[in-house]
Design an enzyme around this catalytic site. Sequence first.
Site, mmCIF file in Angstrom:
data_model
loop_
_atom_site.group_PDB
_atom_site.id
_atom_site.type_symbol
_atom_site.label_atom_id
_atom_site.label_comp_id
_atom_site.label_asym_id
_atom_site.label_seq_id
_atom_site.Cartn_x
_atom_site.Cartn_y
_atom_site.Cartn_z
ATOM 1 C CG HIS A 1 14.772 -13.078 -4.046
ATOM 2 N ND1 HIS A 1 13.522 -13.569 -3.775
ATOM 3 C CD2 HIS A 1 15.634 -14.063 -3.699
ATOM 4 C CE1 HIS A 1 13.621 -14.792 -3.283
ATOM 5 N NE2 HIS A 1 14.893 -15.114 -3.224
ATOM 6 C CD GLU B 1 13.802 -18.834 -6.570
ATOM 7 O OE1 GLU B 1 14.283 -17.732 -6.922
ATOM 8 O OE2 GLU B 1 14.435 -19.688 -5.930
ATOM 9 C CB THR C 1 19.399 -23.673 2.537
ATOM 10 O OG1 THR C 1 18.522 -24.517 1.769
ATOM 11 C CG2 THR C 1 19.820 -22.470 1.714
#
Length: 276
Positions: free
Chosen positions: A37, A105, A149
């Site tokens: 991230h 994203e 997930t």
Amino acid sequence: MRIGYFLSSEEYAPAELLEQASGAERAGFEALWISDHYHPWVDAQGQSAFVWSMIGALSQVCRLPVTTAVTCPTVRIHPAVIAQAAATSAVLHQGRFVLGVGTGEALNEHIFGDPWPSADVRLEMLEEAVEGPKAVDLAARIGDGYVSTMPDGDLVKRFRDGGGGDKPCQAGFKAAFADSAQEGARIAYERWPNAGVPGDLSQVLPSPRHFEQASELVTEEMVGKAFVCGNDPQAHLEMIDKYRQAGFDEVYVANTGPHYQGLFDLYAKHVLPELR
């Protein structure tokens, strides 16, 4: 089934991630996932360590296999740089490193202010990359495995039937260890309200501030249902069994909140022995 631990780079400081990796190895976990991230989802999480520094450091504190879950090798970092980073990581971990990739994203990839696809195009990309069958078909054709997930057996079957064969299928879920399910749900809601953000928002919102605004739609009950909360080993065993029945070979659990040692103890004493 191999049971691993998921290192949440969005929530824990670098030293805590290293502590968790060592603790997971001592508890008997067999592998690690680590998130890649640029931002935390919301400010309450508070961290976002550079994953390639962390992977190098992990090689010095444990010998567990490490997979990125997942890296986007197209926007934020040039694919040639990712290739060098992955190769270096593989050498440091003596072949125990796996590069997990995805389409990313906006939160993590739209950081330079470059033009971003229109809403219609982003939704098409989202369907193809996350919900739709094309991503599974691509993984089956050119990948060394499949990462998800969700305990979705239909997608596992599509991967295997589409050329994936007996390649490994990995998946992960989140937990919030605490003295009670109620306290675990409170912690999960405090740290990860974004887990309940509906629809496509998690793929298109560009900053933690926007996720915090969207999280106003989320209740503690909604987040509690998305996590395994509390200290009941049976709840963990039931969640793991959902992934086993879906056909996954490996499942990784991530803790949220300060009580990760409690989760390690729970798995060492009650969960992993039962599975084995």
